[in-house]
Design a protein around this motif. Structure first.
Motif, PDB file in Angstrom:
ATOM      1  N   UNK A  61       0.828  -1.199   0.000  1.00 19.54           N
ATOM      2  CA  UNK A  61       0.000   0.000   0.000  1.00 19.54           C
ATOM      3  C   UNK A  61       0.867   1.256   0.000  1.00 19.54           C
ATOM      4  N   UNK A  62       2.022   1.172   0.674  1.00 23.42           N
ATOM      5  CA  UNK A  62       2.817   2.367   0.940  1.00 23.42           C
ATOM      6  C   UNK A  62       4.289   2.081   0.672  1.00 23.42           C
ATOM      7  N   UNK A  63       4.936   3.002  -0.041  1.00 22.65           N
ATOM      8  CA  UNK A  63       6.382   2.944  -0.246  1.00 22.65           C
ATOM      9  C   UNK A  63       6.950   4.238   0.327  1.00 22.65           C
ATOM     10  N   UNK A  64       7.937   4.087   1.216  1.00 22.49           N
ATOM     11  CA  UNK A  64       8.520   5.226   1.928  1.00 22.49           C
ATOM     12  C   UNK A  64       9.987   5.403   1.538  1.00 22.49           C
ATOM     13  N   UNK A  65      10.472   6.632   1.712  1.00 22.81           N
ATOM     14  CA  UNK A  65      11.887   6.911   1.484  1.00 22.81           C
ATOM     15  C   UNK A  65      12.269   8.181   2.221  1.00 22.81           C
ATOM     16  N   UNK A  66      13.564   8.379   2.363  1.00 18.92           N
ATOM     17  CA  UNK A  66      14.090   9.663   2.823  1.00 18.92           C
ATOM     18  C   UNK A  66      15.024  10.169   1.743  1.00 18.92           C
ATOM     19  N   UNK A  67      15.036  11.475   1.577  1.00 15.25           N
ATOM     20  CA  UNK A  67      15.886  12.097   0.554  1.00 15.25           C
ATOM     21  C   UNK A  67      16.368  13.431   1.101  1.00 15.25           C
ATOM     22  N   UNK A  68      17.639  13.726   0.883  1.00 11.15           N
ATOM     23  CA  UNK A  68      18.170  15.000   1.355  1.00 11.15           C
ATOM     24  C   UNK A  68      17.437  16.155   0.687  1.00 11.15           C
ATOM     25  N   UNK A  69      17.171  17.181   1.466  1.00  8.55           N
ATOM     26  CA  UNK A  69      16.364  18.302   0.970  1.00  8.55           C
ATOM     27  C   UNK A  69      17.034  19.050  -0.179  1.00  8.55           C
ATOM     28  N   UNK A  70      18.352  18.924  -0.331  1.00 13.97           N
ATOM     29  CA  UNK A  70      19.050  19.618  -1.409  1.00 13.97           C
ATOM     30  C   UNK A  70      19.291  18.740  -2.643  1.00 13.97           C
ATOM     31  N   UNK A  71      18.707  17.548  -2.675  1.00 11.78           N
ATOM     32  CA  UNK A  71      18.891  16.638  -3.800  1.00 11.78           C
ATOM     33  C   UNK A  71      17.773  16.869  -4.825  1.00 11.78           C
ATOM     34  N   UNK A  72      17.928  17.931  -5.612  1.00 10.03           N
ATOM     35  CA  UNK A  72      16.879  18.361  -6.541  1.00 10.03           C
ATOM     36  C   UNK A  72      16.537  17.295  -7.578  1.00 10.03           C
ATOM     37  N   UNK A  73      17.536  16.589  -8.094  1.00  5.53           N
ATOM     38  CA  UNK A  73      17.269  15.557  -9.104  1.00  5.53           C
ATOM     39  C   UNK A  73      16.405  14.438  -8.531  1.00  5.53           C
ATOM     40  N   UNK A  74      16.746  13.975  -7.343  1.00  2.00           N
ATOM     41  CA  UNK A  74      15.972  12.901  -6.720  1.00  2.00           C
ATOM     42  C   UNK A  74      14.565  13.378  -6.367  1.00  2.00           C
ATOM     43  N   UNK A  75      14.446  14.579  -5.832  1.00  2.00           N
ATOM     44  CA  UNK A  75      13.116  15.108  -5.497  1.00  2.00           C
ATOM     45  C   UNK A  75      12.238  15.193  -6.742  1.00  2.00           C
ATOM     46  N   UNK A  76      12.805  15.633  -7.842  1.00  2.00           N
ATOM     47  CA  UNK A  76      12.045  15.700  -9.099  1.00  2.00           C
ATOM     48  C   UNK A  76      11.580  14.296  -9.521  1.00  2.00           C
ATOM     49  N   UNK A  77      12.480  13.330  -9.450  1.00  2.00           N
ATOM     50  CA  UNK A  77      12.143  11.957  -9.818  1.00  2.00           C
ATOM     51  C   UNK A  77      11.021  11.416  -8.933  1.00  2.00           C
ATOM     52  N   UNK A  78      11.156  11.566  -7.636  1.00  2.00           N
ATOM     53  CA  UNK A  78      10.149  11.024  -6.725  1.00  2.00           C
ATOM     54  C   UNK A  78       8.803  11.723  -6.896  1.00  2.00           C
ATOM     55  N   UNK A  79       8.814  13.027  -7.094  1.00  2.00           N
ATOM     56  CA  UNK A  79       7.554  13.746  -7.357  1.00  2.00           C
ATOM     57  C   UNK A  79       6.883  13.227  -8.620  1.00  2.00           C
ATOM     58  N   UNK A  80       7.678  12.956  -9.651  1.00  2.00           N
ATOM     59  CA  UNK A  80       7.156  12.456 -10.924  1.00  2.00           C
ATOM     60  C   UNK A  80       6.386  11.146 -10.732  1.00  2.00           C
TER      61      UNK A  80
END
Length: 172
Positions: A113-132
């Motif tokens: 049901x749920x997939x979790x992760x942590x990502x550094x707040x300054x990792x713009x590439x990863x944040x973009x990927x995860x938002x996508x």
């Protein structure tokens, strides 16, 4: 062309090279200078609750992504996600291919049901990927980890199965 498959014990040296990339270990909780032996041990001791995939690009292993299903009875519907891409292969669709395959597995085969992760707040590439892929920030973890001599913040993110209706939480 990107080929995604399950990691195998003989991948240890190539996975070690991925995590020896300075941006890769700086963007994860890995330490600099990982050993091949450490990765050999990790690959040998994989839990049945873990899935580790690798991305192979033109015959070279260039990234990994994994799911770890929680073992507690009340959290078996949840998996933690982690990934790393070799520095010289970022921006080539490697993360997208790995994440698409892992989420297909989570949604269609593992009953998650749920997939979790942590990502550094300054990792713009990863944040973009995860938002996508529909991950949402659920909170910010201040001074989450030490990186290059300084404490850095991370976002806690999660994605719910896209076909699962959200049930509003009501007060009592």
């Amino acid at each position: 062309m990107i080929f995604i498959r399950r990691a195998e014990p003989n991948d240890a040296a190539q996975i070690q090279r991925v995590y020896a990339s300075s941006n890769t270990y700086a963007g994860t909780l890995q330490l600099p200078h990982p050993s091949v032996e450490m990765w050999q041990d990790r690959l040998k001791q994989t839990s049945p609750n873990d899935t580790l995939l690798v991305a192979v690009y033109d015959g070279v292993l260039v990234g990994t992504a994994g799911l770890h299903i929680e073992e507690g009875a009340r959290r078996r519907h949840v998996a933690a996600l982690g990934m790393g891409i070799a520095d010289s292969f970022t921006g080539r669709g490697i993360g997208t291919a790995l994440l698409a395959e892992l989420l297909s597995l989570a949604d269609n085969w593992l009953n998650l049901l749920r997939v979790e992760l942590t990502v550094y707040t300054d990792n713009a590439h990863a944040l973009h990927l995860y938002n996508k892929f529909g991950f949402e920030i659920e909170g910010t973890l201040r001074s989450y980890a030490l990186r290059n001599g300084a404490y850095v913040d991370a976002h806690a993110m999660a994605r719910l199965h896209p076909k699962q209706p959200r049930i509003p939480v009501t007060g009592r």
